[in-house]
Design a protein around this motif. Structure first.
Motif, PDB file in Angstrom:
ATOM      1  N   ARG A   1       0.868  -1.177   0.000  1.00 53.44           N
ATOM      2  CA  ARG A   1       0.000   0.000   0.000  1.00 53.44           C
ATOM      3  C   ARG A   1       0.905   1.226   0.000  1.00 53.44           C
ATOM      4  O   ARG A   1       1.806   1.341   0.827  1.00 53.44           O
TER       5      ARG A   1
ATOM      6  N   GLU B   1       3.636  -1.176   3.726  1.00 45.47           N
ATOM      7  CA  GLU B   1       3.029   0.141   3.525  1.00 45.47           C
ATOM      8  C   GLU B   1       4.116   1.201   3.447  1.00 45.47           C
ATOM      9  O   GLU B   1       5.040   1.212   4.252  1.00 45.47           O
TER      10      GLU B   1
ATOM     11  N   THR C   1       0.476   5.195   0.306  1.00 43.44           N
ATOM     12  CA  THR C   1      -0.525   6.217   0.626  1.00 43.44           C
ATOM     13  C   THR C   1      -0.505   7.329  -0.418  1.00 43.44           C
ATOM     14  O   THR C   1       0.479   7.500  -1.156  1.00 43.44           O
TER      15      THR C   1
END
Length: 191
Positions: A3, A77, A5
């Protein structure tokens, strides 16, 4: 798999416009599955993309991951955090030290995964770690402490109130956790 952001994507886009056309980013793992693991991000010009790379398409950009790194970057992430002290890019890869195991993997592999991905990162703050010795026929997990945990005055509490509670919650078939360590006091112990 990874992921990234919106804030991190925007940060990367600002950096990528200064590179040769078509350049994206590469996310990689060095020494995956070991205690010496390192994760990183680099530029990835078009001529550096390999046939076995996985392309991850995001709203603002793409990221490439090599075949060896991919399993260790599951649930990773990347974020870009800005606060009063400045800004920084963060990369969290909880499975970098050990490849994520499936729910139907043998019990010993699932327990080892929890120890490496969840328990040891907490113990490392005190300079310690725990290793799985075995799971006995009567479903007891036998562990060995090392580093700052060896000789620590809180090791019994850590074992029963921390590790055992977490393992029994995740694996109800287990009956308990035992410490095999011959604890010795010394400069290495955390107090």
């Amino acid at each position: 798999m990874i992921r990234i952001t919106d804030a991190a994507q925007e940060h990367f886009v600002k950096l990528l416009v200064k590179q040769n056309p078509g350049t994206q980013i590469r996310v990689f793992v060095i020494n995956p599955g070991t205690l010496n693991v390192e994760c990183g991000v680099s530029y990835c010009p078009p001529d550096a993309v390999k046939i076995n790379d996985t392309e991850l398409k995001f709203e603002l950009m793409s990221a490439y991951v090599d075949e060896l790194s991919a399993p260790y970057l599951q649930d990773a992430e990347i974020d870009f955090i800005t606060d009063k002290l400045g800004s920084q890019l963060t990369l969290k890869a909880p499975n970098a030290k050990m490849r994520k195991v499936s729910a139907d993997a043998p019990l010993i592999e699932r327990v080892e995964y929890v120890l490496q991905s969840q328990i040891n990162p907490q113990l490392s703050g005190h300079g310690g770690r725990v290793s799985l010795v075995e799971i006995t026929d009567d479903m007891l997990v036998i562990l060995q402490f090392s580093g700052g945990c060896n000789g620590c005055s809180m090791v019994d509490y850590t074992l029963k109130e921390g590790i055992e509670k977490e393992l029994l919650e995740k694996f109800p078939e287990l009956k308990g956790v035992r410490d095999l360590t011959e604890h010795q006091r010394g400069d290495h112990s955390y107090y």
